[in-house]
Write an enzyme that holds these catalytic residues in place. Sequence first.
Site, short mmCIF file in Angstrom:
data_model
loop_
_atom_site.label_atom_id
_atom_site.label_comp_id
_atom_site.label_asym_id
_atom_site.label_seq_id
_atom_site.Cartn_x
_atom_site.Cartn_y
_atom_site.Cartn_z
N GLY A 102 0.81 -1.22 0.00
CA GLY A 102 0.00 0.00 0.00
C GLY A 102 0.84 1.27 0.00
O GLY A 102 0.53 2.23 -0.71
N ASN A 140 -8.48 3.61 8.13
CA ASN A 140 -7.90 2.50 8.89
C ASN A 140 -8.16 2.59 10.39
O ASN A 140 -8.14 1.59 11.07
CB ASN A 140 -6.39 2.40 8.62
CG ASN A 140 -5.70 3.75 8.65
OD1 ASN A 140 -6.08 4.67 7.93
ND2 ASN A 140 -4.67 3.87 9.47
N GLN A 169 -7.94 -0.32 2.99
CA GLN A 169 -8.82 -0.84 4.05
C GLN A 169 -10.22 -1.20 3.57
O GLN A 169 -11.02 -1.68 4.36
CB GLN A 169 -8.93 0.18 5.20
CG GLN A 169 -7.66 0.34 6.01
CD GLN A 169 -7.32 -0.89 6.86
OE1 GLN A 169 -8.11 -1.79 7.04
NE2 GLN A 169 -6.11 -0.89 7.39
N HIS A 174 -1.57 -7.73 2.37
CA HIS A 174 -1.58 -8.21 3.76
C HIS A 174 -2.75 -7.67 4.57
O HIS A 174 -2.95 -8.07 5.71
CB HIS A 174 -0.24 -7.92 4.45
CG HIS A 174 0.00 -6.52 4.89
ND1 HIS A 174 -0.22 -6.12 6.19
CD2 HIS A 174 0.44 -5.42 4.24
CE1 HIS A 174 0.11 -4.84 6.31
NE2 HIS A 174 0.50 -4.39 5.14
N THR A 196 12.75 -7.09 -11.09
CA THR A 196 12.19 -8.43 -11.23
C THR A 196 11.09 -8.64 -10.19
O THR A 196 11.27 -8.34 -9.02
CB THR A 196 13.31 -9.49 -11.06
OG1 THR A 196 14.31 -9.22 -12.03
CG2 THR A 196 12.77 -10.89 -11.25
N CYS A 238 1.61 2.61 12.76
CA CYS A 238 2.83 3.38 12.53
C CYS A 238 3.09 4.36 13.67
O CYS A 238 4.22 4.64 14.01
CB CYS A 238 2.73 4.17 11.23
SG CYS A 238 1.81 3.31 9.96
#
Length: 390
Positions: free
Chosen positions: A71, A151, A179, A201, A237, A325
């Site tokens: 994200g 969130n 979210q 995730h 890659t 965070c």
Amino acid sequence: MTRIYLDHNATTPVAPAVADAMTSALRTVFGNPSSVHAYGQEAKTALDEARSAVARLIGAEPTEIVFTSGGSESDNLAIRGVAEAAAPGRRHLVAGAIEHEAVLRTLKALDGEDRPTTLVRVDERGMITADRLAEALTDETALVSVMHANNEIGTIQPVAELAALARDRGALVHTDAVQSVGKIPVDVRELGVDLLSLSGHKFNGPKGAGALWIRRGTRLHAQLTGGRQERNRRAGTENLPAIVGLGAAARRLLEARGKGADDVTALRNRLEAGILAGVPGTAVNGGTSRRVGNTSNISFHGVEAESLLIALDLEGIAVSTGSACSSGTLEPSHVLRAMGLSPHRTQSSIRFSLGLGNTAAEVDRVVEVLPGLVDRLRALTGRGAAAAGR
Ligand SMILES: *Cc1c(COP(=O)(O)O)cnc(C)c1O
């Protein structure tokens, strides 16, 4: 002690089907998708399948999907990529005041590069209104970034309405849907935006895999340059096992058709009602009429949120005080502050976020444990809390 995880907005457990798909890819598909030989083509096929699944999940074309590391990178690519590709007369950026840090800090960095940002205030429910966005827009606005679901409090913004307004003024529109994907239907055409971020995730996929949807024809500068991967929009890659996991997580949601989300909503409502009835001096933060079904942000009057988080953790119950965070820093939530909540209420708020695997028995245990913990902490407040150094 059995542990209870109620922090799904921070991250989610990987679903078994996702883990199986990733393990299989890791063991059997090691080619470079850019290689011409059979190994490469096998990897390319796995990449294409994941891309189709992610595109289908949000009503997009596979060619419009750029795989990223999650994200945060998707938000960065959308904002920086559009800002750098915009016409010289369009240097102004607009975002909501309750956006994720991945948006806010990116805008702050650009502000220092002579690309000024206007943050749109939210009301006490945590909603951006069309009137307020209209005031912020100018003929120089290049991009508006408004998150789909928040969130911390779960409120769902009227993205379609806001996007129409912004596009009328010639601005592009980005939405951080990290979210909302997996919790409510997300369709890029219905939202009427130009760019959309998602992250594996947050919906039972792996960490380190996400996507940015870019409407066909949208001008965007790559931020990682090098090889020609992702149609020249993101060099390097590809992280194939993680991308395969992201694809499997998308397929899981497509097959579930929202069923899992309904079950989670019922559990969240049971938890919220139980807490409000069982613990005096509690209140839900943010509007509840337009809210994702898994999130409940509750303030506990007279309780230091960090202390309650730790007390719950000692009981094996994992919650959050807001965005992951900023937890641990004791910085008050910018989301709750933007809604105009008092500093006191901001500091006493806990986020419960439910998801795959949670049960009614778990919810009932939390409802049973909370009153005692809150009573104990309230008895300590004031001198007690200060003496503990919090
Ligand atoms: C988690 C989150 C992000 C960041 O996603 P990562 O994949 O962890 O980088 C961005 N926006 C919102 C709203 C989030 O909840």
